[in-house]
Motif scaffolding. Structure first.
Motif, PDB file in Angstrom:
ATOM      1  N   ALA A 123       0.316  -1.212   0.074  1.00 48.76           N
ATOM      2  CA  ALA A 123       0.066  -0.092   0.116  1.00 48.76           C
ATOM      3  C   ALA A 123       0.963   1.799   0.566  1.00 48.76           C
ATOM      4  CB  ALA A 123      -1.298  -0.169   1.305  1.00 48.76           C
ATOM      5  N   PHE A 124       0.766   2.161  -0.462  1.00 46.01           N
ATOM      6  CA  PHE A 124       1.498   3.459  -0.579  1.00 46.01           C
ATOM      7  C   PHE A 124       0.184   4.658  -0.488  1.00 46.01           C
ATOM      8  CE2 PHE A 124       3.472   0.826  -3.349  1.00 46.01           C
ATOM      9  CZ  PHE A 124       4.768   1.019  -3.397  1.00 46.01           C
ATOM     10  N   ILE A 125       0.587   5.706   0.035  1.00 50.65           N
ATOM     11  CA  ILE A 125       0.115   7.031   0.222  1.00 50.65           C
ATOM     12  C   ILE A 125       1.002   7.856  -1.510  1.00 50.65           C
ATOM     13  CG2 ILE A 125       0.693   9.519   1.666  1.00 50.65           C
ATOM     14  CD1 ILE A 125       1.579   8.079   3.414  1.00 50.65           C
ATOM     15  N   THR A 126      -0.721   8.044  -2.326  1.00 51.63           N
ATOM     16  CA  THR A 126       0.047   8.439  -3.013  1.00 51.63           C
ATOM     17  C   THR A 126      -0.286  10.641  -3.206  1.00 51.63           C
ATOM     18  OG1 THR A 126      -2.333   7.483  -3.768  1.00 51.63           O
ATOM     19  CG2 THR A 126      -0.763   6.449  -4.535  1.00 51.63           C
ATOM     20  N   LEU A 127      -0.509  10.705  -2.181  1.00 51.06           N
ATOM     21  CA  LEU A 127      -0.740  12.064  -2.470  1.00 51.06           C
ATOM     22  C   LEU A 127      -0.019  12.905  -0.999  1.00 51.06           C
ATOM     23  CD1 LEU A 127      -4.296  13.787  -3.935  1.00 51.06           C
ATOM     24  CD2 LEU A 127      -1.774  13.145  -4.913  1.00 51.06           C
ATOM     25  N   PRO A 128       1.071  11.691  -0.886  1.00 47.76           N
ATOM     26  CA  PRO A 128       1.943  13.066   0.563  1.00 47.76           C
ATOM     27  C   PRO A 128       2.539  13.594   0.316  1.00 47.76           C
ATOM     28  CG  PRO A 128       3.569  10.639  -0.741  1.00 47.76           C
ATOM     29  CD  PRO A 128       1.938  11.286  -1.729  1.00 47.76           C
ATOM     30  N   GLN A 129       2.980  14.691   1.868  1.00 51.03           N
ATOM     31  CA  GLN A 129       3.086  16.016   1.319  1.00 51.03           C
ATOM     32  C   GLN A 129       5.080  16.222   2.575  1.00 51.03           C
ATOM     33  OE1 GLN A 129       0.399  18.459   2.560  1.00 51.03           O
ATOM     34  NE2 GLN A 129      -1.318  17.234   1.130  1.00 51.03           N
ATOM     35  N   VAL A 130       6.300  15.590   1.981  1.00 54.26           N
ATOM     36  CA  VAL A 130       6.918  15.294   2.751  1.00 54.26           C
ATOM     37  C   VAL A 130       7.498  16.359   3.517  1.00 54.26           C
ATOM     38  CG1 VAL A 130       8.780  14.037   2.918  1.00 54.26           C
ATOM     39  CG2 VAL A 130       7.014  13.374   1.515  1.00 54.26           C
ATOM     40  N   TYR A 131       7.476  17.158   4.674  1.00 55.14           N
ATOM     41  CA  TYR A 131       8.186  18.074   5.056  1.00 55.14           C
ATOM     42  C   TYR A 131       9.325  17.544   5.278  1.00 55.14           C
ATOM     43  CZ  TYR A 131       8.381  22.173   7.832  1.00 55.14           C
ATOM     44  OH  TYR A 131       9.579  23.534   8.195  1.00 55.14           O
ATOM     45  N   SER A 132      10.489  18.124   4.677  1.00 59.36           N
ATOM     46  CA  SER A 132      11.861  18.571   6.262  1.00 59.36           C
ATOM     47  C   SER A 132      12.313  19.747   6.048  1.00 59.36           C
ATOM     48  CB  SER A 132      12.591  17.275   4.945  1.00 59.36           C
ATOM     49  OG  SER A 132      13.029  17.747   3.785  1.00 59.36           O
ATOM     50  N   GLU A 133      13.393  19.635   6.520  1.00 59.42           N
ATOM     51  CA  GLU A 133      14.109  20.934   6.988  1.00 59.42           C
ATOM     52  C   GLU A 133      16.132  20.972   6.932  1.00 59.42           C
ATOM     53  OE1 GLU A 133      10.688  22.878  10.352  1.00 59.42           O
ATOM     54  OE2 GLU A 133      13.054  23.129  10.855  1.00 59.42           O
ATOM     55  N   ASP A 134      16.464  21.512   6.748  1.00 58.69           N
ATOM     56  CA  ASP A 134      18.201  22.233   6.528  1.00 58.69           C
ATOM     57  C   ASP A 134      18.140  21.658   7.567  1.00 58.69           C
ATOM     58  OD1 ASP A 134      20.635  22.435   6.281  1.00 58.69           O
ATOM     59  OD2 ASP A 134      20.357  23.273   4.391  1.00 58.69           O
ATOM     60  N   PRO A 135      18.860  20.402   8.327  1.00 59.25           N
ATOM     61  CA  PRO A 135      19.714  20.313   9.355  1.00 59.25           C
ATOM     62  C   PRO A 135      20.723  21.742   9.860  1.00 59.25           C
ATOM     63  CG  PRO A 135      20.607  18.037   8.171  1.00 59.25           C
ATOM     64  CD  PRO A 135      19.283  19.438   7.237  1.00 59.25           C
ATOM     65  N   ALA A 136      20.856  21.885   9.055  1.00 58.04           N
ATOM     66  CA  ALA A 136      22.092  23.426   9.330  1.00 58.04           C
ATOM     67  C   ALA A 136      21.414  24.576   9.713  1.00 58.04           C
ATOM     68  CB  ALA A 136      23.400  23.044   8.187  1.00 58.04           C
TER      69      ALA A 136
END
Length: 611
Positions: free
Chosen positions: A143-156
């Motif tokens: 199973a997959f999430i097909t409308l994901p909004q993947v949020y990340s931040e610059d560790p620096a």
């Protein structure tokens, strides 16, 4: 004012007659995705599945199923976005100096997210196994999430100003994943890769949140080709016509207060696991490969949470509307970003990245008639160095001064190019480079070649509209047909070599040119498994030729020669577009599932009169 959340959007669509509820219990494994694809093809409404088997959360499909509906969803904010574009105001500069917002158009104030403590998303928590388990195609790995909004931040440089929000598919079951593990499939040239690399260099996991649902502007922002340094979370506020409210998730990263779900966790710095297969937007399965593992700590959800989804496959699909809408928003920016380039068009029917059409300007010698491509080649290199345009495999570029057709008139543009191209001069290969992660025509994952075809000047040939009278094919080749003027499709023997092996068919065809009897009206020959299929429609021809060929390997020609390391040919160019042993299998519908969809469209069914 735009939608605060997905629930407001759904209510609005229902009042407008643009959404229907499907009350029958349907299985997220294969059935619900098949319904969504069928309704999309019919130009139908958004679909709210109220009883997905195995989950208490309703599922929303086909939200962006037509370009007209997509425009309507953002009707209140589009004028503000267009004002900023036409005023050539760079939102990145406004974010650096918030006081400048006071002097900017009114819509710019929505760029700044707002922190809140109380939020619907904080109300409940659940586990991965409770989420709808969407399986779109029979050979999908889980199973997959097909409308994901993947949020990340610059560790620096933590904080939303240095964040990335991207739509990278997430596998939440199947393969070797544990109950709190998911696969994070991000392709090359994605913003999360910069954050992930910096986290790995620092020897720490990368914290990640995956939002699902919320204001529709978040989904569109996650796929926007924004300039580096422009956070998608800010653009979502601009596009949605209201500031995005953010609150803190369990892992400390922000999440939209009005999101429906938020999966919080981190990418494991030490573990890769097989992700896939997955039926993808090129119309084939992307195969299983090692990708980062997303360790899920918490799944937040709001009280009335709804699970939005899409299914992808051979174009056109719902993501086609995404692409068309994004082109409308960004098309005017092309000459600003790429000086001299008038327009660029990624051909959806060919899988988007495999084929790019462009119009540039020959300005190097304005005192003389263009005799050969010059500045077009500089502009082609600029296009292939720009963001996701760099994933193009074939780039066809014409000179604006020759009055080419509009790029959306694909058949007319192809005719224009084939009338003018000089195969001895106008082919420019990059032989060992990166291509789209989902494209299996090359030498391996992310590995393949590119071809730029540049043409200028007056027509060199008159394209044939009927088969040449003296056409003689070598033994083993048959069923010649003309799917397009000047284009000959020929049935060739099936691929008979191992994956990436040396199959002699292309060479055999091109070295027997004395038997062909082709006149100059044939500019291009394509070797295929089924000439009748590629002649059936322009879309079938585009999909077959450009998803099943690797330029450096699968192109040859009659009268081929190499001069000063430049390859060309005097006769027609020949593209080997057969299915090969190293290609991914094409997607196919299951008859028993399609029969069930047919029943929903019968008298008394919820889709009667729609499909």
């Amino acid at each position: 004012m735009g939608y605060r959340n997905l629930q407001d959007c759904i209510a609005d669509l229902e009042r407008r007659g643009e959404l229907i509820r499907i009350e029958q219990e349907l299985d997220p494994r294969l059935e619900i995705g098949a319904v969504q694809r069928r309704v999309y093809r019919a130009g139908g409404p958004a679909l709210l599945f109220t009883r997905p088997r195995g989950s208490r959360f309703p599922m929303l499909g086909n939200l962006f199923g037509t370009l007209e509906r997509t425009r309507w969803l953002f009707r209140d904010a589009l004028r503000g976005v267009e004002t900023l574009v036409r005023a050539k105001i760079d939102p990145r500069e406004l974010l650096k100096s918030p006081s400048a917002l006071l002097r900017a158009p009114l819509a710019a104030r929505y760029l700044l997210p707002r922190r809140v403590r109380k939020a619907p998303i904080l109300a409940h928590r659940t586990g991965l196994e409770q989420l709808p388990q969407l399986v779109s195609w029979p050979r999908d790995g889980g199973a997959f999430i097909t409308l994901p909004q993947v949020y990340s931040e610059d560790p620096a440089a933590p904080g939303w100003r240095h964040s990335n929000l991207g739509m990278y598919r997430v596998q939440i079951s199947g393969n070797d994943y544990g109950p709190a593990e998911a696969g994070m499939h991000y392709q090359i040239h994605r913003g999360i890769a910069i954050h992930h690399r910096r986290a790995l260099e620092a020897g720490q996991p990368l914290r990640v949140n995956v939002f699902v649902g919320g204001p529709p502007a978040l989904s569109v922002a996650a796929v926007m080709p924004l300039p580096e340094g422009m956070p998608e979370i800010a653009f979502a506020g601009l596009l949605g016509g209201r500031r995005i409210d953010l609150t803190s998730a369990a892992n400390g990263l922000p999440m939209p207060a009005e999101a429906d779900f938020c999966l919080t966790g981190w990418l494991d710095p030490a573990v890769l696991k097989k992700e896939g297969p997955f039926g993808d937007h090129l119309g084939y399965y992307s195969l299983g490969h090692e990708f980062p593992v997303f360790r899920v700590e918490t799944v937040h959800h709001r009280p009335d949470a709804i699970w939005p989804f899409t299914t992808v496959g051979r174009p056109p699909q719902e993501d086609t509307s995404f692409g068309a809408f994004i082109h409308e928003l960004t098309g005017e920016l092309i000459p600003e970003v790429l000086p001299g380039v008038h327009a660029v068009h990624a051909v959806d029917a060919a899988g988007v990245h495999p084929l790019l059409l462009a119009v540039g300007s020959e300005r190097y010698t304005p005192y003389a008639e263009p005799g050969r491509p010059q500045e077009l080649l500089t502009q082609a290199n600029a296009i292939l160095g720009q963001g996701q345009l760099s994933l193009a495999k074939y780039l066809l570029i014409a000179n604006a001064g020759d009055n080419p057709p509009e790029l959306q008139r694909i058949d007319d543009f192809l005719r224009f190019m084939l009338e003018r191209v000089d195969w001895r001069r106008d082919l420019h290969f990059q032989t060992r480079t990166t291509i789209d992660t989902l494209d299996y025509s090359g030498r391996g994952l992310n590995r393949g070649s590119k071809l730029v075809v540049a043409a200028v000047g007056k027509p060199l040939r008159r394209l044939a509209a009927v088969l040449p009278e003296n056409l003689r094919l070598p033994d083993g080749f048959s069923d010649p047909t003309l799917p397009l003027p000047g284009v000959l499709a020929v049935r060739a023997p099936a691929w008979g070599a191992p994956p990436h092996g040396n199959d002699p068919v292309l060479d055999q065809f091109c070295r027997r040119q004395e038997k062909l009897g082709m006149d100059e009206g044939i500019a291009l020959v394509v070797l295929v498994d089924d000439p009748q299929f590629v002649a059936r429609s322009l879309d079938d021809w585009l999909w077959t030729v450009f998803t099943r060929s690797d330029p450096a390997v699968d192109i040859d020609g009659l009268g081929a020669d190499t001069l000063h390391k430049h390859w060309g040919c005097t006769g027609p160019l020949v593209i080997d577009a057969r299915l090969k042993a190293h290609h991914a299998p094409p997607l196919e519908e299951l008859p028993e599932v399609e029969k069930k969809v047919d029943e929903l469209g019968g008298p008394g069914g919820p889709l009667h009169g729609i499909i």
